[in-house]
Design a protein around this motif. Structure first.
Motif, PDB file in Angstrom:
ATOM      1  N   GLN A 226      42.541  66.485  63.543  1.00 19.20           N
ATOM      2  CA  GLN A 226      42.244  66.228  62.130  1.00 19.20           C
ATOM      3  C   GLN A 226      41.221  67.233  61.602  1.00 19.20           C
ATOM      4  N   ASP A 227      40.200  67.555  62.460  1.00 19.70           N
ATOM      5  CA  ASP A 227      39.204  68.558  62.048  1.00 19.70           C
ATOM      6  C   ASP A 227      39.823  69.946  62.021  1.00 19.70           C
ATOM      7  N   ARG A 228      40.626  70.215  63.024  1.00 18.78           N
ATOM      8  CA  ARG A 228      41.204  71.552  63.175  1.00 18.78           C
ATOM      9  C   ARG A 228      42.122  71.894  62.001  1.00 18.78           C
ATOM     10  N   GLU A 229      42.891  70.892  61.524  1.00 20.78           N
ATOM     11  CA  GLU A 229      43.885  71.148  60.469  1.00 20.78           C
ATOM     12  C   GLU A 229      43.454  70.551  59.132  1.00 20.78           C
ATOM     13  N   GLU A 230      42.142  70.389  58.967  1.00 21.04           N
ATOM     14  CA  GLU A 230      41.637  69.677  57.786  1.00 21.04           C
ATOM     15  C   GLU A 230      42.162  70.264  56.475  1.00 21.04           C
ATOM     16  N   ALA A 231      42.119  71.576  56.353  1.00 19.89           N
ATOM     17  CA  ALA A 231      42.509  72.214  55.095  1.00 19.89           C
ATOM     18  C   ALA A 231      43.976  71.946  54.774  1.00 19.89           C
ATOM     19  N   ASN A 232      44.841  72.104  55.792  1.00 17.21           N
ATOM     20  CA  ASN A 232      46.276  71.881  55.555  1.00 17.21           C
ATOM     21  C   ASN A 232      46.565  70.418  55.256  1.00 17.21           C
ATOM     22  N   LEU A 233      45.906  69.532  56.013  1.00 13.37           N
ATOM     23  CA  LEU A 233      46.135  68.101  55.788  1.00 13.37           C
ATOM     24  C   LEU A 233      45.693  67.690  54.392  1.00 13.37           C
ATOM     25  N   GLN A 234      44.568  68.285  53.954  1.00 13.49           N
ATOM     26  CA  GLN A 234      44.056  67.998  52.603  1.00 13.49           C
ATOM     27  C   GLN A 234      45.091  68.391  51.552  1.00 13.49           C
ATOM     28  N   LEU A 235      45.729  69.517  51.801  1.00 14.42           N
ATOM     29  CA  LEU A 235      46.750  70.006  50.872  1.00 14.42           C
ATOM     30  C   LEU A 235      47.910  69.008  50.785  1.00 14.42           C
ATOM     31  N   PHE A 236      48.358  68.554  51.944  1.00 11.80           N
ATOM     32  CA  PHE A 236      49.477  67.596  51.961  1.00 11.80           C
ATOM     33  C   PHE A 236      49.092  66.295  51.264  1.00 11.80           C
ATOM     34  N   VAL A 237      47.867  65.819  51.521  1.00 13.70           N
ATOM     35  CA  VAL A 237      47.415  64.565  50.892  1.00 13.70           C
ATOM     36  C   VAL A 237      47.378  64.737  49.379  1.00 13.70           C
ATOM     37  N   THR A 238      46.882  65.898  48.921  1.00  8.27           N
ATOM     38  CA  THR A 238      46.789  66.150  47.483  1.00  8.27           C
ATOM     39  C   THR A 238      48.171  66.111  46.836  1.00  8.27           C
TER      40      THR A 238
END
Lengths: 413, 243
Positions: A262-274
């Motif tokens: 979750q920390d490692r892919e935070e930026a990408n995951l944030q994008l998907f959530v948005t």
């Protein structure tokens, strides 16, 4: 069947056009909600599966070393003198012992030591900077999905040949090589070593497939000239969602930097959530509009049934019976709309999953990615029921408050 | 006023004001009345004299500003809305000038509506009773016909059957023949009269039709919110307002 439900059914049957109009609004809203959520989460889930399959749920990397060890007086710029400042030292100390202890944790399904480094690769006239992963084939195949990622070549050729490598699919395309070809890797000392490509692998994550090369760990240690056999340990967890908690526990226990996926892919995951939230808001507005439609239809229904309401009241129907008639109408619209909407949503989702699309960036996909998650259907139904209830409540309340005498008096001599 | 002991419905000193402030009207000024079982009462008077207002108060659809209403020897004026609705369902039957049927429902379904609220009979029993009632008013062959496809006279007969659905003690009718031709008016009234006498019910009807009024057991003449005169068939007894 209660009298209000019976009357509501009869009223709806005789106002088919209004009923169908209200129903289609709910069906459309529910179906689109399900379809958009399935798509947005489909891409996100594919990314998560791919990254977990390639890099594990947890990485244990550099060893901590306190920066203030040996100082009698703590430095002035230390915020909390009781909590030591920490520096990290590259590499894992005593990887085999850490892995032995780690495997005793119930959360840990498998783990694998990796010696990682950056080298240059050359094949024919093509050069590339690659991310070299020195692995132990047995443990790494247990920990990651590397076996499932092989797109061409043979994994056994890698296992049986110490000078064999597995190369990322996009890197292979860029360097125009196929299994059986040779590739040269340049060591930090400046000498090239020749390897045979045993297989190509596609993880689905663009940054992995375009730079990664797997080789045997002893070869990597020689090539990279590292004094330690492991620069990180990759973990597969039984429940990937517990990765942050396990990371904290491992940091304390092993005194190494641990990073969850979750920390490692935070930026990408944030994008998907948005993207997902944005889609949910848009579709919720559609359902809200459907709610306004139902509000209008039921309000018109109340106005057109004023006479009937007065008759029912004169025959002993209570105010709450009258209210229930219109709430039942809303409930039937919500129920039918949700059921048909869920079926339509599933059909739309299936249809969308068949649409061809070439994604070759963050993800690798040849068609729209969707997930089949019952939570989407539940949320769409809950949203529809809430919207329809709010839309029905006001007209129902108004109907209950109508004074029958005014209507009866107005119609009599 | 001479009345027998079997009183189904009575009211005493009913006062009712309608409208507010400048438009406030004293619609009923101390009206008292008693309806006995098996009798037909007519309320007559000019438009705006308070006939319908009295009918709706006696029918528990409107409330009196003062005075009280008793049905089957039970005071009902103080009851809350749900209890009043139950009394209307159990004890009262309404017939309106424009019959007020639910147009989308068949004749039989219209008659079954009060029964459904009462929730005493099963579906089969309700079908049976509604068919019997419609047969009694001469509509046995039109049970399944949507009420909007019935003639005016037939619709009014459905309304009569509906008023009798829960076997009420009192039937209140607001110009029940006002929308019918003279032949149908007479037929509808005779039907009501026969039912009242045979089944020992009380009927209060508001009418402008002098023929029908004269055929009633009692006639109450209203003027300016008062019953100024009440007389039985063949006798004239003047009654002072509020008496």
């Amino acid at each position: 069947m209660t009298p209000p439900l019976y009357i509501a059914l009869r009223f709806l049957r005789h106002r088919r056009r209004s009923f169908i109009l209200s129903l289609s609004g709910v069906v459309f809203g529910v179906a689109i909600f399900i379809c958009t959520q399935a798509q947005t989460q489909g891409f996100a889930q594919n990314f998560i599966d791919s990254t977990l399959g390639s890099n594990g749920a947890l990485l244990l990397r550099s060893r901590f070393q306190s920066a203030t060890t040996g100082l009698l007086v703590p430095p002035k710029n230390v915020r909390n003198p009781n909590q030591p400042r920490r520096h990290s030292i590259d590499g894992i100390t005593n990887a085999s012992e850490i892995m032995r202890i780690s495997r005793q944790f119930a959360d840990v399904a498998a783990c694998s030591a990796v010696l990682r480094g950056t080298v240059s690769a050359r094949a024919g006239f093509d050069n590339a900077t690659v991310d070299l992963f020195g692995i132990d084939a047995v443990s790494h195949l247990q920990t990651t999905n590397l076996a499932q990622q092989i797109t061409s070549g043979d994994l056994d050729d890698f296992r049986n040949n110490p000078n064999a490598v597995i190369i990322g699919s996009r890197l292979a395309e860029a360097m125009q090589v196929v299994p059986g070809d040779a590739v040269q890797l340049l060591s930090p000392g400046g000498e090239y070593r020749r390897f045979t490509i045993a297989a190509t692998a596609r993880s689905g994550v663009g940054v992995v497939d375009s730079v990664r090369v797997y080789c045997h760990v002893r070869v990597a240690q020689t090539l990279l000239r590292k004094p330690f056999p492991a620069s990180m340990i990759v973990y597969k967890l039984r429940d990937p969602e517990r990765a942050p908690a396990v990371a904290r526990a491992f940091e304390d226990l092993f005194q190494h930097d641990a990073q969850s996926w979750q920390d490692r892919e935070e930026a990408n995951l944030q994008l998907f959530v948005t993207v997902r939230v944005s889609a949910a808001i848009t579709v919720s507005l559609i359902i809200l509009l459907a709610g306004f439609g139902i509000f209008n239809v039921l309000t018109m229904s109340v106005l057109s049934k004023i006479k009937e309401i007065a008759i029912l009241r004169s025959m002993g129907y209570r105010a709450r019976d009258i209210s229930a008639i219109f709430l039942w109408q809303g409930a039937m619209i919500a129920a039918a709309g949700s059921v048909i909407g869920c079926l339509a949503g599933a059909a739309f989702t299936w249809g969308v999953s068949k649409i061809p699309i070439q994604v070759r960036g963050l993800l690798y996909a040849n068609h729209f990615l969707v997930t089949w998650d019952w939570h989407h259907y539940l949320w769409a139904t809950v949203l529809a029921i809430v919207a329809v209830f709010i839309a029905s409540y006001v007209p129902a309340r108004r109907a209950a408050q109508l004074a029958p005498v005014a209507t009866l008096r107005g119609s009599s001599a | 006023m001479l009345m027998n002991a079997e009183v189904s419905l009575s009211c005493e000193g009913i006062e009712r004001f309608l409208g507010e402030d400048d438009s406030r009207v004293h619609a009923l000024r101390g009206v008292s009345l008693q309806l006995e079982r098996g009798t037909v009462h007519a309320v007559v008077g000019p438009s705006g004299c308070g006939k319908s207002t009295l009918l709706y108060i006696l029918g528990l659809l409107d409330h009196a500003d003062s005075g009280w209403v008793t049905i089957e020897n039970e005071a009902v004026s103080h009851l809350v809305d749900d209890a009043l609705a139950r009394k209307r369902n159990e004890l009262l039957g309404f017939i309106f000038q424009f019959h007020f049927l639910l147009e989308d429902f068949t004749a039989q379904e219209n008659v079954m509506i009060p029964m459904r609220r009462l929730a005493v009979l099963s579906e089969e029993q309700m079908l049976e009773r509604s068919a019997h009632l419609l047969d009694a008013v001469g509509l046995g062959s039109k049970l399944k016909r949507p009420s909007r496809h019935l003639s005016g006279g037939e619709q009014q007969r459905v309304a009569v059957a509906r008023a009798l659905a829960n076997n009420p003690s009192v039937i209140l009718a607001d110009e029940p023949t006002g929308n019918l031709d003279s032949a149908n008016s007479r037929r509808a009234f005779e039907l009501l009269q026969r039912i009242v006498q045979e089944e020992r019910k009380a009927l209060l009807l508001v009418t402008h039709n002098p023929e029908i009024a004269e055929a009633c057991d009692w006639i109450h003449e209203m003027q300016d919110g008062r019953i100024v005169e009440s007389h039985s068939r063949g006798h004239r007894i003047s009654v002072r307002a509020g008496a």
